[in-house]
Scaffold this motif. Structure first.
Motif, mmCIF file in Angstrom:
data_model
loop_
_atom_site.group_PDB
_atom_site.id
_atom_site.type_symbol
_atom_site.label_atom_id
_atom_site.label_comp_id
_atom_site.label_asym_id
_atom_site.label_seq_id
_atom_site.Cartn_x
_atom_site.Cartn_y
_atom_site.Cartn_z
ATOM 1 N N GLU A 271 0.883 -1.068 -0.039
ATOM 2 C CA GLU A 271 -0.002 0.145 -0.080
ATOM 3 C C GLU A 271 1.081 1.361 -0.038
ATOM 4 O O GLU A 271 0.388 2.189 -0.421
ATOM 5 N N LYS A 272 2.098 1.188 0.343
ATOM 6 C CA LYS A 272 2.774 2.408 0.787
ATOM 7 C C LYS A 272 4.494 2.084 0.633
ATOM 8 O O LYS A 272 4.655 0.970 1.360
ATOM 9 N N VAL A 273 5.208 2.741 0.028
ATOM 10 C CA VAL A 273 6.756 2.689 -0.003
ATOM 11 C C VAL A 273 7.167 4.001 0.059
ATOM 12 O O VAL A 273 7.099 5.005 -0.228
ATOM 13 N N VAL A 274 8.359 3.850 1.144
ATOM 14 C CA VAL A 274 9.077 4.955 1.712
ATOM 15 C C VAL A 274 10.445 4.645 1.339
ATOM 16 O O VAL A 274 11.015 3.567 1.902
ATOM 17 N N LEU A 275 11.145 5.624 0.650
ATOM 18 C CA LEU A 275 12.521 5.414 0.456
ATOM 19 C C LEU A 275 13.626 6.439 1.542
ATOM 20 O O LEU A 275 12.811 7.762 1.716
ATOM 21 N N ASN A 276 14.521 6.011 1.814
ATOM 22 C CA ASN A 276 15.393 6.764 2.792
ATOM 23 C C ASN A 276 14.874 7.223 4.035
ATOM 24 O O ASN A 276 15.304 8.341 4.385
ATOM 25 N N ALA A 277 13.867 6.504 4.463
ATOM 26 C CA ALA A 277 13.447 6.924 5.977
ATOM 27 C C ALA A 277 14.358 6.454 6.948
ATOM 28 O O ALA A 277 15.297 5.803 6.829
ATOM 29 N N LYS A 278 14.544 7.336 7.911
ATOM 30 C CA LYS A 278 15.512 7.409 8.947
ATOM 31 C C LYS A 278 15.120 6.195 9.889
ATOM 32 O O LYS A 278 14.117 6.427 10.434
ATOM 33 N N LEU A 279 15.777 5.260 9.975
ATOM 34 C CA LEU A 279 15.253 4.041 10.898
ATOM 35 C C LEU A 279 16.241 3.923 11.938
ATOM 36 O O LEU A 279 17.457 3.784 11.768
ATOM 37 N N ASP A 280 15.831 3.653 13.085
ATOM 38 C CA ASP A 280 16.407 3.472 14.271
ATOM 39 C C ASP A 280 17.295 2.183 14.246
ATOM 40 O O ASP A 280 16.562 1.329 13.958
ATOM 41 N N ALA A 281 18.524 2.242 14.632
ATOM 42 C CA ALA A 281 19.282 0.919 14.503
ATOM 43 C C ALA A 281 18.547 -0.061 15.515
ATOM 44 O O ALA A 281 19.087 -1.342 15.187
ATOM 45 N N SER A 282 17.969 0.184 16.567
ATOM 46 C CA SER A 282 17.453 -0.844 17.193
ATOM 47 C C SER A 282 16.362 -1.811 16.609
ATOM 48 O O SER A 282 16.137 -2.913 17.033
ATOM 49 N N LEU A 283 15.818 -1.324 15.594
ATOM 50 C CA LEU A 283 15.031 -2.160 14.920
ATOM 51 C C LEU A 283 15.381 -3.402 13.999
ATOM 52 O O LEU A 283 14.696 -4.374 13.919
ATOM 53 N N PHE A 284 16.875 -3.521 14.035
ATOM 54 C CA PHE A 284 17.708 -4.528 13.323
ATOM 55 C C PHE A 284 18.241 -5.295 14.292
ATOM 56 O O PHE A 284 19.271 -5.993 14.114
ATOM 57 N N SER A 285 18.151 -5.086 15.731
ATOM 58 C CA SER A 285 18.797 -5.721 16.746
ATOM 59 C C SER A 285 17.801 -6.709 17.218
ATOM 60 O O SER A 285 16.295 -6.933 16.930
ATOM 61 N N LYS A 286 18.084 -7.634 18.221
ATOM 62 C CA LYS A 286 17.314 -8.800 18.708
ATOM 63 C C LYS A 286 16.015 -8.068 19.249
ATOM 64 O O LYS A 286 15.983 -7.132 20.156
ATOM 65 N N PRO A 287 14.677 -8.725 18.998
ATOM 66 C CA PRO A 287 13.791 -8.046 19.548
ATOM 67 C C PRO A 287 13.518 -8.355 20.891
ATOM 68 O O PRO A 287 13.997 -9.134 21.406
ATOM 69 N N GLN A 288 12.657 -7.227 21.768
ATOM 70 C CA GLN A 288 12.513 -7.424 23.134
ATOM 71 C C GLN A 288 10.960 -7.860 23.198
ATOM 72 O O GLN A 288 10.184 -7.283 22.623
ATOM 73 N N VAL A 289 10.699 -8.982 24.079
ATOM 74 C CA VAL A 289 9.477 -9.203 24.075
ATOM 75 C C VAL A 289 8.418 -8.252 24.552
ATOM 76 O O VAL A 289 7.185 -8.221 24.194
ATOM 77 N N ASN A 290 8.764 -7.084 25.487
ATOM 78 C CA ASN A 290 7.999 -6.377 26.008
ATOM 79 C C ASN A 290 7.939 -5.282 24.979
ATOM 80 O O ASN A 290 6.751 -4.048 24.884
ATOM 81 N N THR A 291 8.318 -5.171 23.893
ATOM 82 C CA THR A 291 7.942 -4.162 22.653
ATOM 83 C C THR A 291 7.284 -4.843 21.559
ATOM 84 O O THR A 291 7.033 -4.528 20.491
ATOM 85 N N ALA A 292 6.665 -6.055 21.915
ATOM 86 C CA ALA A 292 6.073 -6.952 20.948
ATOM 87 C C ALA A 292 4.935 -6.268 20.203
ATOM 88 O O ALA A 292 4.543 -6.569 19.072
ATOM 89 N N PRO A 293 4.039 -5.405 20.831
ATOM 90 C CA PRO A 293 3.055 -4.715 20.266
ATOM 91 C C PRO A 293 3.366 -3.931 18.889
ATOM 92 O O PRO A 293 2.360 -3.468 18.437
ATOM 93 N N GLY A 294 4.593 -3.656 18.839
ATOM 94 C CA GLY A 294 5.050 -2.989 17.479
ATOM 95 C C GLY A 294 5.285 -1.582 17.592
ATOM 96 O O GLY A 294 5.199 -1.080 18.799
ATOM 97 N N ARG A 295 5.497 -0.971 16.451
ATOM 98 C CA ARG A 295 5.783 0.672 16.730
ATOM 99 C C ARG A 295 4.984 1.284 15.463
ATOM 100 O O ARG A 295 5.294 2.410 15.453
ATOM 101 N N HIS A 296 3.902 0.940 14.925
ATOM 102 C CA HIS A 296 3.259 1.694 13.881
ATOM 103 C C HIS A 296 1.964 1.567 14.273
ATOM 104 O O HIS A 296 1.540 0.690 14.756
#
Length: 296
Positions: A271-296
């Motif tokens: 539905e949507k594509v975004v190029l070169n958005a600033k992404l936090d480095a933590s997004l690509f590290s080991k997930p934390q269970v207490n953040t499982a509900p997501g970020r969007h």
């Protein structure tokens, strides 16, 4: 006389068109693998444009499949099975929201919403993790060896053909093939790790029409997989497919004595594509269970 001229003219024009088609076929066949890739990259927006993309984010819906199993007719007293009406099963497909973020070099995060829970898969370029609460797995698990292999093969955001030589990939042209009634160039890609996949490039648009996916294991057997790219749209000067359809193919051969039930096509609608958005480095590290509900 007029009819004779008409027939002669038609035959002449047909001969011209057939000759033109033959010339086109010959010209297509004379393209090298490198030339086909070059035309593909240009059609997708150009090499420099893709090199300028550091992150890409997709949001959309993933088709989780409906109840498409075949029905079994049970005979009633005095009636033949062949004459019984067979009611169709419902085919409503569940659409699950997803977000996929990709960042150079080779990082990927995939989130999917299911029954109020968020499942997460993360690959940081070397290691991978998954959280699958919909299976009642509430702990973060590492990728298996097979999952790491698949992730390492598909995590480049620009696909396998852009800068293929720099990625250590060898490309070979294996001839022309039809893909859904369209002429395509069939390319064999031998990756740096030695694995080989095939890509089919549309002979008119030079965009990817189909790519060979990772085999899917069903009933203890590996089934070939094809991924079709559809509905290309411009995004920031690039051409991006907004529909991907994955087809799991039945096994063929004399050993297959029992006819397999077809696997429903899996469809991803972007539905949507975004190029070169600033992404936090933590997004690509080991997930934390207490953040499982997501970020969007």
């Amino acid at each position: 006389m007029n009819r004779k001229l008409l027939v002669t003219g038609f035959t002449f024009s047909l001969a011209i068109s057939m000759a033109g088609a033959a010339d086109t076929a010959r010209s297509r066949a004379t393209l090298s693998a490198a030339e086909i890739v070059s035309k593909n990259v240009a059609a997708r927006g150009g090499l420099e444009a893709w090199r300028g993309v550091q992150t890409i984010s997709f949001t959309g819906k993933l088709g989780a499949g409906g109840n498409q199993r075949a029905t079994i007719a049970l005979p009633l007293p005095g009636k033949s099975v062949n004459h019984l009406p067979v009611p169709p099963r419902p085919k409503e497909e569940v659409q699950l929201p997803f977000v996929m973020d990709m960042q150079r070099p080779g990082k990927e995060r995939f989130e999917i919403q299911f029954k109020g829970q968020t499942a997460v898969q993360v690959f940081d370029g070397a290691n991978g993790w998954k959280l699958r609460p919909y299976l009642n797995r509430l702990e973060v698990e590492p990728f298996s060896a097979d999952e790491l292999k698949v992730a390492s093969m598909q995590a480049e955001l620009d696909g396998p053909l852009v800068d293929y030589a720099a990625k250590g990939t060898k490309v070979e042209f294996e001839g022309m093939e039809k893909v859904e009634d369209r002429d395509t160039y069939k390319l064999k890609l031998t990756l740096k790790n030695g694995n080989a996949i095939h890509v089919w490039i549309d002979a008119q648009t030079f965009l990817e029409a189909k790519i060979e996916g990772q085999p899917r294991r069903l009933d203890g057997k590996d089934h070939p997989v094809e991924v079709y790219y559809r509905d290309y749209r411009p995004v920031g000067g690039l051409q991006v497919p907004f529909v991907l359809e994955t087809k799991v193919l039945p096994l063929a051969g004399p050993s297959q004595r029992v006819k397999e039930i077809p696997v429903p096509v899996e469809r991803i609608s972007v539905e949507k594509v975004v190029l070169n958005a600033k992404l936090d480095a933590s997004l690509f590290s080991k997930p934390q269970v207490n953040t499982a509900p997501g970020r969007h």
